[in-house]
Motif scaffolding. Sequence first.
Motif, short mmCIF file in Angstrom:
data_model
loop_
_atom_site.label_atom_id
_atom_site.label_comp_id
_atom_site.label_asym_id
_atom_site.label_seq_id
_atom_site.Cartn_x
_atom_site.Cartn_y
_atom_site.Cartn_z
N ALA A 61 -1.74 -1.28 -28.32
CA ALA A 61 -2.83 -0.94 -29.24
C ALA A 61 -3.57 -2.19 -29.68
O ALA A 61 -4.80 -2.23 -29.74
CB ALA A 61 -2.29 -0.17 -30.45
N VAL A 62 -2.79 -3.25 -29.99
CA VAL A 62 -3.42 -4.50 -30.44
C VAL A 62 -4.30 -5.08 -29.34
O VAL A 62 -5.44 -5.49 -29.58
CB VAL A 62 -2.34 -5.52 -30.86
N ILE A 63 -3.76 -5.10 -28.11
CA ILE A 63 -4.55 -5.69 -27.01
C ILE A 63 -5.79 -4.84 -26.74
O ILE A 63 -6.85 -5.37 -26.39
CB ILE A 63 -3.66 -5.86 -25.75
N LEU A 64 -5.70 -3.53 -26.93
CA LEU A 64 -6.87 -2.67 -26.75
C LEU A 64 -7.98 -3.02 -27.74
O LEU A 64 -9.17 -2.83 -27.46
CB LEU A 64 -6.49 -1.20 -26.88
N THR A 65 -7.62 -3.53 -28.94
CA THR A 65 -8.67 -3.93 -29.89
C THR A 65 -9.29 -5.26 -29.49
O THR A 65 -10.22 -5.73 -30.13
CB THR A 65 -8.14 -4.11 -31.33
N GLY A 66 -8.75 -5.88 -28.45
CA GLY A 66 -9.25 -7.19 -28.05
C GLY A 66 -8.46 -8.32 -28.68
O GLY A 66 -8.80 -9.48 -28.55
N GLY A 67 -7.37 -7.98 -29.37
CA GLY A 67 -6.53 -9.00 -30.00
C GLY A 67 -5.26 -9.27 -29.21
O GLY A 67 -5.14 -8.86 -28.05
N ILE A 68 -4.33 -9.97 -29.82
CA ILE A 68 -3.03 -10.17 -29.19
C ILE A 68 -2.00 -10.36 -30.31
O ILE A 68 -2.36 -10.79 -31.40
CB ILE A 68 -3.03 -11.38 -28.24
N ALA A 179 0.86 7.56 -27.28
CA ALA A 179 -0.16 8.13 -26.38
C ALA A 179 -1.06 9.08 -27.16
O ALA A 179 -2.28 9.08 -26.99
CB ALA A 179 0.51 8.85 -25.22
N ILE A 180 -0.45 9.89 -28.04
CA ILE A 180 -1.27 10.82 -28.84
C ILE A 180 -2.20 10.04 -29.77
O ILE A 180 -3.39 10.33 -29.87
CB ILE A 180 -0.36 11.78 -29.64
N ILE A 181 -1.64 9.01 -30.42
CA ILE A 181 -2.49 8.21 -31.31
C ILE A 181 -3.67 7.62 -30.54
O ILE A 181 -4.82 7.72 -30.97
CB ILE A 181 -1.68 7.06 -31.96
N LEU A 182 -3.38 7.04 -29.38
CA LEU A 182 -4.46 6.35 -28.65
C LEU A 182 -5.45 7.31 -28.01
O LEU A 182 -6.64 7.04 -27.97
CB LEU A 182 -3.86 5.42 -27.58
N GLN A 183 -4.96 8.43 -27.49
CA GLN A 183 -5.84 9.31 -26.72
C GLN A 183 -6.44 10.44 -27.54
O GLN A 183 -7.51 10.94 -27.21
CB GLN A 183 -5.09 9.92 -25.52
N LYS A 184 -5.74 10.86 -28.57
CA LYS A 184 -6.14 12.12 -29.22
C LYS A 184 -6.60 11.97 -30.66
O LYS A 184 -6.94 12.96 -31.29
CB LYS A 184 -4.95 13.10 -29.19
N THR A 185 -6.53 10.77 -31.23
CA THR A 185 -6.94 10.67 -32.63
C THR A 185 -8.18 9.78 -32.77
O THR A 185 -8.49 9.00 -31.88
CB THR A 185 -5.83 10.06 -33.51
N ASN A 190 -11.27 4.70 -32.19
CA ASN A 190 -11.85 3.52 -32.84
C ASN A 190 -11.25 2.23 -32.31
O ASN A 190 -11.93 1.22 -32.22
CB ASN A 190 -11.66 3.61 -34.36
N ILE A 191 -9.95 2.27 -31.96
CA ILE A 191 -9.31 1.08 -31.38
C ILE A 191 -9.98 0.71 -30.06
O ILE A 191 -10.33 -0.44 -29.83
CB ILE A 191 -7.79 1.34 -31.19
N TYR A 192 -10.20 1.69 -29.22
CA TYR A 192 -10.88 1.43 -27.94
C TYR A 192 -12.30 0.92 -28.17
O TYR A 192 -12.75 -0.03 -27.53
CB TYR A 192 -10.95 2.70 -27.09
N MET A 193 -13.03 1.56 -29.09
CA MET A 193 -14.43 1.18 -29.31
C MET A 193 -14.52 -0.22 -29.90
O MET A 193 -15.42 -1.00 -29.56
CB MET A 193 -15.12 2.18 -30.24
N LEU A 194 -13.58 -0.56 -30.79
CA LEU A 194 -13.57 -1.90 -31.37
C LEU A 194 -13.34 -2.94 -30.29
O LEU A 194 -14.01 -3.97 -30.25
CB LEU A 194 -12.47 -1.99 -32.45
N GLY A 195 -12.39 -2.65 -29.38
CA GLY A 195 -12.10 -3.60 -28.32
C GLY A 195 -13.25 -3.71 -27.32
O GLY A 195 -13.51 -4.77 -26.77
N SER A 196 -13.95 -2.62 -27.12
CA SER A 196 -15.04 -2.61 -26.16
C SER A 196 -16.21 -3.46 -26.65
O SER A 196 -16.82 -4.18 -25.88
CB SER A 196 -15.48 -1.17 -25.91
#
Lengths: 324, 501
Positions: A61-68, A179-185, A190-196
């Motif tokens: 999840a952290v790396i998906l935000t563009g962090g580490i 998986a539910i948190i990342l794909q369904k909530t 927002n995590i994906y969009m922030l990283g994008s």
Amino acid sequence: MRISKIKESLINTNYLFTFMALLFVMGISTLLSESFLSGDNLITILRQASVLMILSSGLTAVILTGGIDLSVNNTAALVGCIVAQLLLSNINIIVVIIIGLLIGLVVGLFNGFLVGVLQLPPFVATYGSNMVVLGLATIVMQGAVIYDLPRNFTPIGVGYLGPIPIPIIISALLIIVIAIILQKTTLGRNIYMLGSNPAAALYSGQKTVLITLQAYALSGLTAALGGIVMTARLNAADANMGNSYGLQIVAAVVMGGTSLLGGEGGIFGTVIGAIILTIISNIMNLIGINSYLQSLAVGLVIIITVWFDIFSRKQREQRKASIS
Amino acid sequence: MEETLLQVKGLTKSFPGVVALSDVDFTLKAGEVHVLVGENGAGKSTLAKCILGVYKPDSGQMYLNNEPVSFSDPKDALDHGIAAVYQELTMVPYLNAPQNIFLNREPEYKFTKIINYKKMEQEAKSFLDILGCQDIDLKTPVLKFDVATQQMIEIAKALSFNPKIIIFDEATASLSERETELLFLQINKLRQKGLGIIYVSHRMQEYHKIGDRITILRDGKFIRTIQNGELSDDALVNLMVGRDISQVYVRTPNVYEGECLRVEELSDKKGRVHSCSLTLNKGEVVGIAGLVGSGRTELARMIFGIDKPRSGKIVLNGTDITGIPPNLAVKMGLGLLPEDRKRFGLALKASLAWNIVAVGLKIFFPSGFISERKNIEIANKYIKLLNIHPPDVRRIVRQLSGGNQQKVVISKWLAAKSTVMIFDEPTRGIDVGAKMEIYSLIDNLATQGNSILMISSELSEVVGMSDRIYIMKDGYIIDHYKRGEKTEEEIGKLMVLGKLC
């Protein structure tokens, strides 16, 4: 029709090359050792992989935000050490586990604060906290090692539920939740969009600081859970027990096709990445290769998998670009 | 009689699934500026790239000075005297002008191979002098310069190759009108020196100022080459778009009921905006006309809450929203279409579906759980409403054209039910067809009772669309007028000079 659809979705997914790497490693392993494909050995691999999966799940999840988050392994060690100390003082096991998870949460929130509020570069900030938590673990243990934890605690690491080892069940449940948190909530989205694109997230009125805090908190929590399972499995705790994981945790995520730039990838890739890394050490143990060479082989496989993944991504981009 | 420098005959280039250019003819004479026009996807850039050797044409022949040629890559074209200046600057920001101009081919001392900085600076200066840029400091890293100056250095670099032909591909996309004028002055000098210039552009008003001949492309096909002035603007646009466009700026008469945004004496912390006041009514389109750097964008960022003001007050629908963060401003119905959509407006790696619901996520999925089906339904609704092409919810936004990307940004705000929207340069880098769609969308939004604050450096657009116009200069709002009170020329003068005479 159906098959072509599956094929298409496989080609379009980021997991394709990770999956092929898994099949490749499994194929080689089967050739090298007859006992590799036995049911017992496969269960062993999954059990060995489960701690790595747990540790790298929140990190995804952290790396998906563009962090580490480089503090995962020693956060796990710190939690393991504190949990072991508390168990020795005869405190209720449920209370101990909750305290352990809370400690992980606090470390995660601290990282999130450094990155989200103070805007420090995540690489340096979490490397710093990694040293801090290692220091804390050393203070907690006073240089000692604790053995022989209570009998009602160790099953978390070594017990079975029917034929299935408990660590596998824990990691499977955790992965489903993440998986539910990342794909369904909305949080996951927002995590994906922030990283994008972090700037676009801000300009879209998203609470970027809060999202960052939540991602790092999740990583802290899963680090703590990983630490608890690790301690139960070893039936021991010492301040340096996170060392053996080190950057393998990051490698599992990246091998799984999650981009270090953020916004692309997901938890299932991480699961496969963790399994590949575990298979490599498993097969080398089976055929008796010494541990110096193991490190070398693991390193090479990480490099090759990531190279393949980047390469395939470029190919896909080019093909799509030439179509449009 | 001018000699023909370059001739292209029957050029065809297709990509898998698309014919990008089909049977295109084109000639360039020495000492002429030949403008290539057409909508996005018409093939202008593909033609330029074929000439430059970036793409290899499928068929057709190119003649340079009547000799058949074909280039394997841009370096090959450069060796034959064809240079290019692109829309995106290709400079290393921390290096200075001479270092950028001679990047990778620095003059060296004979034996030691150490870079001869003295010679490098002298030669760089001679090329900058040709362009009339004597006052560019040769020691300053280029990132300290504004975009126009950087563009000049880029042109100096192209000149340093001693080209016979220079291709400008959307070179003015990031320049203000004043900067564009300066660029045209230099292009004129190059023309007088006998160079052949191919000029690719979106901006209508530029063609007449700069072009000798104009070639129109549409859907990859050659439509016509005309002399400048041969056709009226309308006729030219009709040829480009392929359909009749009678009126560009259409506004439906509207009643304004009540104030929805009031800005009082707003100043920022960096000294770019000074006590600006404005009001916006329900159902009104209000323009802010000003040059790039006049503080327009800074003002918009403050209203939206990205930057905190130093002093002043912002009132939205009767509530004081001064200093609140963007997420709260959004909740109260404020939206911002940022100036640079790729940097601030879109998650380029994500799909259409994801981008369209990005702002309204909480509204559509109040439980916090996302239904993929509902997401796709919502996205499809806006794809249809705004005519986004291609109509594919899974398409990655990076792959869309500029106009369609901008529609995605707009639909983000529409989907989130924003009622007061700030549009910062809504049509920058967008082709004529998509521009008109966005204009009619703005008109529709106003008719439905939404309010729009439109910032633009395109004068005719801001004059054509606005019910009222504020004029901004050097961080101050210097005046405001009702629709029709002042002509386009007068507004333009006020914008640049701050006064009418």
